[in-house]
Scaffold this active site. Sequence first.
Site, PDB file in Angstrom:
ATOM      1  CE  LYS A  91      44.681  24.524  45.474  1.00 18.40           C
ATOM      2  NZ  LYS A  91      44.170  24.354  46.810  1.00 18.40           N
ATOM      3  CG  PHE A 145      41.114  26.804  52.411  1.00 18.27           C
ATOM      4  CD1 PHE A 145      40.357  27.957  52.420  1.00 18.27           C
ATOM      5  CD2 PHE A 145      41.316  26.155  51.199  1.00 18.27           C
ATOM      6  CE1 PHE A 145      39.799  28.462  51.244  1.00 18.27           C
ATOM      7  CE2 PHE A 145      40.764  26.650  50.014  1.00 18.27           C
ATOM      8  CZ  PHE A 145      40.007  27.806  50.036  1.00 18.27           C
ATOM      9  CG  ASP A 203      41.290  18.624  51.179  1.00 19.58           C
ATOM     10  OD1 ASP A 203      41.958  18.449  50.141  1.00 19.58           O
ATOM     11  OD2 ASP A 203      40.540  19.599  51.350  1.00 19.58           O
TER      12      ASP A 203
HETATM   13  C1  PLP Z   1      42.687  24.637  47.217  1.00 16.43           C
HETATM   14  C2  PLP Z   1      42.122  23.672  48.173  1.00 16.43           C
HETATM   15  C3  PLP Z   1      40.771  23.255  48.077  1.00 16.43           C
HETATM   16  C4  PLP Z   1      39.787  23.859  47.113  1.00 16.43           C
HETATM   17  O1  PLP Z   1      40.158  23.722  45.775  1.00 16.43           O
HETATM   18  P1  PLP Z   1      39.485  24.656  44.662  1.00 16.43           P
HETATM   19  O2  PLP Z   1      39.949  24.058  43.362  1.00 16.43           O
HETATM   20  O3  PLP Z   1      40.002  26.044  44.877  1.00 16.43           O
HETATM   21  O4  PLP Z   1      38.007  24.575  44.836  1.00 16.43           O
HETATM   22  C5  PLP Z   1      40.336  22.274  48.959  1.00 16.43           C
HETATM   23  N1  PLP Z   1      41.153  21.756  49.887  1.00 16.43           N
HETATM   24  C6  PLP Z   1      42.448  22.135  50.006  1.00 16.43           C
HETATM   25  C7  PLP Z   1      43.304  21.507  51.046  1.00 16.43           C
HETATM   26  C8  PLP Z   1      42.963  23.123  49.167  1.00 16.43           C
HETATM   27  O5  PLP Z   1      44.223  23.532  49.321  1.00 16.43           O
END
Ligand code: PLP
Length: 418
Positions: free
Chosen positions: A272, A158, A243
């Site tokens: 985040k 994700f 990521d």
């Molecule tokens: C939440 C998340 C995203 C996307 O972040 P948004 O601010 O919702 O666009 C990308 N990669 C990971 C691993 C995430 O948990």
Amino acid sequence: MFTVTYHEGIVSMFDTNTIMTTDYIELENRYGAKNYKPLDVVLERGEGIWVWDVDGRRYLDFLSAYSAVNQGHAHPRILQALIDQAQKLPLTSRAFRNDQLPLLAQELCELTGYERMLPMNTGAEAVETALKLARKWGYKVKGVADGQAEIIACTGNFQGRTISIISFSDEPQYRDGFAPFTPGFKTVPFGDADALEAAITPNTVAFSVEPIQGEGGIIMPPAGYLQRVREICTRHNVLLIADEIQTGLGRTGKLLASQHENIRADIVTLGKALSGGFYPVSAVLADNAIMSMFKPGDHGSTFGGNPLGAAVAREALKVLVEEDMIDNAREQGDYLIGRLQRIESTHIKEVRGRGLLIGVELYPEAGGARRFCEALKDEGLLCKETHDHVIRFAPPLIITRQEIDWAIDRIERVLMMD
Ligand SMILES: *Cc1c(COP(=O)(O)O)cnc(C)c1O
């Protein structure tokens, strides 16, 4: 029910003294797009690990806005930084310089050990930026023929919701109805380093991986996976993109989850908790040899790097370090995982996680994780299922042992129900 009256274009809903939980739910259901299915709790205030609903009920937040509130709700120091900067100068655009972005850039680079950072707003934008950067490096440095660059991702990933990012998702619902997709991606099973190596071709420019898959269900790769991935990427001249939007910034008990295996990715995405939940702030980190691919005009964002977001992120990083939240995540995480593993519920298939990123996987016969999350809400603890059978526990990193004990009493009670 409520009435809606129009006064020359201004919509006056109703007396905010009498509006009730059910009214808010009804309004959102009636006027909002239904792309989420939230728990029916309407929150109006937060402080530290606690949030309060509109009826004054208090809940322990065991989700932390998907790890965006690692520092706790409304952290007073971050709040003050937000107020101070909002009163001075919120936005300049990158047409001009501001006096906050340079300091954030230096502080974030020194903290993480990368030479350069590129600021964006949401996590998805940071991921898009990393993909663009990797492609450009592939053409300009690796020498891939124009238009041929391939990027490998993992099954169960994700990484956001844009069309290019969902182009390498294997979750049918994330893709259904959104074709055509962006070409140039393929996936290999998460945790399988041999499959990665077999999938690499001369056109492969990058491998993108979450050190622990968050939305995928708190999936931990086998020990040694990231080290092998690092070695394979280096050997094949493929960039490793970590990521760390969910796993980074202390969540797993280290600043970056990659550090659990002592590896250093070529490109890191953060988001985040970079703002402690106050404001969307994300960033891409890389060394000069890669980041220098971007020339003026190649990429940008109106709000990316704005002084308000930069001031907030600077303070969010400082409190994370100065208030020892990363070590606390490791200590309390070990304790919480241990306590969860000792719960003798027939519903629990596995408890797994690292630091305060924890998944409790239930057997399919348990009837889905959702009903347990709803029961926990009634007990005063907020969490959310991820996929059908996993409950994610991710409290703010400031949580204490006593507060975990308070939570465990309730979690145990709920997991013991039929
Ligand atoms: C939440 C998340 C995203 C996307 O972040 P948004 O601010 O919702 O666009 C990308 N990669 C990971 C691993 C995430 O948990």
